[in-house]
Design an enzyme around this catalytic site. Structure first.
Site, PDB file in Angstrom:
ATOM      1  N   ASP A  55       0.814  -1.210   0.000  1.00 31.05           N
ATOM      2  CA  ASP A  55       0.000   0.000   0.000  1.00 31.05           C
ATOM      3  C   ASP A  55       0.849   1.263   0.000  1.00 31.05           C
ATOM      4  O   ASP A  55       0.469   2.281  -0.584  1.00 31.05           O
ATOM      5  CB  ASP A  55      -0.926   0.003   1.223  1.00 31.05           C
ATOM      6  CG  ASP A  55      -2.066  -1.003   1.091  1.00 31.05           C
ATOM      7  OD1 ASP A  55      -2.325  -1.466  -0.040  1.00 31.05           O
ATOM      8  OD2 ASP A  55      -2.698  -1.317   2.110  1.00 31.05           O
ATOM      9  N   GLY A  56       2.017   1.226   0.650  1.00 34.40           N
ATOM     10  CA  GLY A  56       2.878   2.400   0.674  1.00 34.40           C
ATOM     11  C   GLY A  56       3.347   2.800  -0.706  1.00 34.40           C
ATOM     12  O   GLY A  56       3.353   3.989  -1.060  1.00 34.40           O
ATOM     13  N   ASP A 152      -2.121  13.554  22.036  1.00 36.99           N
ATOM     14  CA  ASP A 152      -0.801  13.189  21.502  1.00 36.99           C
ATOM     15  C   ASP A 152      -0.716  13.540  20.020  1.00 36.99           C
ATOM     16  O   ASP A 152       0.372  13.657  19.462  1.00 36.99           O
ATOM     17  CB  ASP A 152      -0.548  11.695  21.681  1.00 36.99           C
ATOM     18  CG  ASP A 152      -0.243  11.321  23.126  1.00 36.99           C
ATOM     19  OD1 ASP A 152      -0.172  12.234  23.976  1.00 36.99           O
ATOM     20  OD2 ASP A 152      -0.091  10.127  23.400  1.00 36.99           O
ATOM     21  N   ALA A 164      -6.790   2.870   7.787  1.00 37.88           N
ATOM     22  CA  ALA A 164      -5.356   2.843   8.065  1.00 37.88           C
ATOM     23  C   ALA A 164      -5.113   3.257   9.521  1.00 37.88           C
ATOM     24  O   ALA A 164      -5.697   2.688  10.434  1.00 37.88           O
ATOM     25  CB  ALA A 164      -4.625   3.739   7.069  1.00 37.88           C
ATOM     26  N   ASN A 166      -6.190   5.655  11.142  1.00 43.36           N
ATOM     27  CA  ASN A 166      -7.451   6.096  11.733  1.00 43.36           C
ATOM     28  C   ASN A 166      -8.167   4.994  12.503  1.00 43.36           C
ATOM     29  O   ASN A 166      -8.634   5.198  13.630  1.00 43.36           O
ATOM     30  CB  ASN A 166      -8.356   6.636  10.616  1.00 43.36           C
ATOM     31  CG  ASN A 166      -9.735   7.011  11.095  1.00 43.36           C
ATOM     32  OD1 ASN A 166      -9.930   8.013  11.763  1.00 43.36           O
ATOM     33  ND2 ASN A 166     -10.716   6.181  10.747  1.00 43.36           N
ATOM     34  N   GLN A 219       4.659   8.873   5.165  1.00 44.19           N
ATOM     35  CA  GLN A 219       5.846   8.789   4.307  1.00 44.19           C
ATOM     36  C   GLN A 219       6.726  10.023   4.313  1.00 44.19           C
ATOM     37  O   GLN A 219       7.898   9.940   3.976  1.00 44.19           O
ATOM     38  CB  GLN A 219       5.405   8.476   2.866  1.00 44.19           C
ATOM     39  CG  GLN A 219       4.731   7.123   2.727  1.00 44.19           C
ATOM     40  CD  GLN A 219       4.277   6.845   1.310  1.00 44.19           C
ATOM     41  OE1 GLN A 219       4.072   7.752   0.518  1.00 44.19           O
ATOM     42  NE2 GLN A 219       4.109   5.573   0.981  1.00 44.19           N
TER      43      GLN A 219
END
Length: 264
Positions: A55-56, A152, A164, A166, A219
């Protein structure tokens, strides 16, 4: 016979994930040659990108604005169209025009005095620069103060990215073709803070009381200082994914997240 739903594709530009296993590349090239699909390793504007990886790799290609599809050799492959075992069948479907074109919302964001916006397909995360301390983030919706988060971090996600980062912090899963912007606090220091889902038309801005990081699709990252304001809205270009006609989003959810246990 019904006409194909999409234009036939005769050529693809191959993008490889870093350190692609040689046997994976060999298998892909064999499949491309077997079906007579033209290919090269030099992406061109307007061309179709074949992303060999996970997926990246696919997310990085989607931000370019080109039509993309993924061939999975990573760990999850939630967004990819197929794996190496099924790539030949999907390539033939592309040649015949029997595939689905999906248009997904992307986000753009920019800091004060920034020349060009950041773009993300999955999510933008505002997070602590240091491992300690609490961020105080002021959220404005259409110029009106809507919330003050002590957290945070804060995830601003697209529907495509709802499954993802989330989802890992308790955010809602939203169908990827919806037009929404998702706001999910990370470790809020208040029991009253909850995830928020807005329409895609809204314009958001965030202010911080201390230097923090902006992380795009996991990324790339950029510093945000207390004297800067981060503005966020839907991007004009959309992410274009090519998927098999038979692909079902809820089946993918069930398989990848093991929803329903052992039930079929």
């Amino acid at each position: 016979m019904n006409p194909p739903p999409s234009p036939p594709i005769a050529h693809v530009h191959v993008i490889l994930k870093p350190l692609t296993p040689p046997d994976a590349l060999h298998t892909l090239e064999e499949a491309l040659r077997a079906v007579g699909m033209g290919y090269d390793f030099s992406p061109q504007p307007g061309g179709v990108l074949l992303c060999l990886g996970g997926d990246g790799t696919l997310l990085g290609a989607l931000r370019s604005g080109s039509a993309c599809f993924g061939v999975h050799v990573g760990n999850l492959g939630f967004l990819t169209a197929t794996n190496l075992a099924g790539v030949g069948e999907f390539l033939r479907a592309l040649q015949a025009g029997f595939y689905r074109v999906e248009k997904h919302l992307m986000l753009e964001a920019w800091l004060d005095n920034q020349d060009s916006p950041f773009v993300c397909a999955n999510d933008l995360v505002i997070t602590r620069k240091d491992v300690y301390g609490i961020l105080e983030l002021r959220l404005f919706v259409e110029g009106v103060l809507a919330n003050v988060y002590q957290v945070d971090g804060l995830i601003v996600a697209t529907p495509l990215g709802s499954s993802a980062y989330n989802i890992s912090v308790g955010g809602s899963v939203v169908h990827p073709l919806c037009q929404n912007i998702l706001l999910t606090p990370i470790a809020p220091h208040s029991l009253t803070q909850r995830p928020l889902i807005l329409g895609a038309h809204v314009q958001l801005s965030v202010q911080t009381q201390k230097t923090c990081l902006i992380v795009l699709d996991g990324q790339s990252h950029h510093l945000m200082r207390p004297d800067q304001e981060l503005k966020i809205q839907q991007a004009i270009p959309q992410a274009t994914l090519l998927q098999p006609l038979e692909r079902n989003y809820f089946q993918v959810l069930r398989e990848k997240f093991s929803w329903g246990g052992g039930y079929v």
